[in-house]
Write a protein that holds these residues in place. Structure first.
Motif: not given
Length: 178
Positions: A1-9, A43-46, A140-142, A167-169
């Motif tokens: 399962m792939i999860v992310c933070a949410g809101r604008n991400e 997945i997300g930003s850092a 995690g992939i950031f 990140l998607t690419n």
């Protein structure tokens, strides 16, 4: 399962779990209770403590929760503050630090590198903690969007759209998503 933070991400291929340590822990626990996944990929930003550059991609299976006061020897904790998942998915041993706060003191945060901590992401520690509790392998992939300096927020906003595209690419290239 792939999860992310949410809101604008958010991503159309990932389930949002909330921003910060508390929201992500509560919502991911709910997910695991009702539909326990075999593997979790966050997945997300850092933000970079200086070791990584803007748009670098970092994979990790290790997370920490070390506050800035720890670096100044102004605090201690009886809790386990570095966690690691037992899996071979992640390609990097960089520890991802998590806090409900975004660091803006670059001179101080550079010291995290001395502990093997290279980036910060608000959610990853709680994701690893929940995964550990439910005995789920996690990674995690950031993508780095900013440095941990006084311009962190503005740089994050300015780089975010391009970072999410890259990140998607990357996930497509790694054949994680189609």
């Amino acid at each position: 399962m792939i999860v992310c933070a949410g809101r604008n991400e958010t991503f159309n291929f990932a389930q949002p779990i909330g921003v910060g340590l508390i929201e992500s822990a509560i919502n991911l626990t709910r997910v695991c209770l009702f539909d326990k996944p075999d593997f979790l990929l966050f997945i997300g930003s850092a933000g970079s403590y200086g070791r990584f550059n803007i748009f670098d991609i970092v994979e990790s299976k290790r997370a920490s929760n070390l506050e800035l006061s720890f670096l100044r020897e102004d605090s201690y904790t009886p809790l386990e503050n570095v966690l690691e998942s037992e899996n071979k998915f992640a390609r990097n041993d960089t520890i991802v630090n998590s806090s409900n706060y975004i660091s803006t003191n670059f001179e101080l945060t550079k010291e995290y590198n001395n502990y093997g901590i290279g980036i910060e992401n608000m959610e990853f520690y709680s994701v690893v903690q929940v995964a550990k509790e439910f005995e789920i392998p996690v990674a995690g992939i950031f993508i780095v969007t900013n440095y941990t300096n006084e311009d962190a927020h503005e740089d994050f906003l300015g780089n975010h759209k391009e970072a999410m595209r890259r990140l998607t690419n990357y996930l497509i290239e790694r054949k994680i998503i189609k």
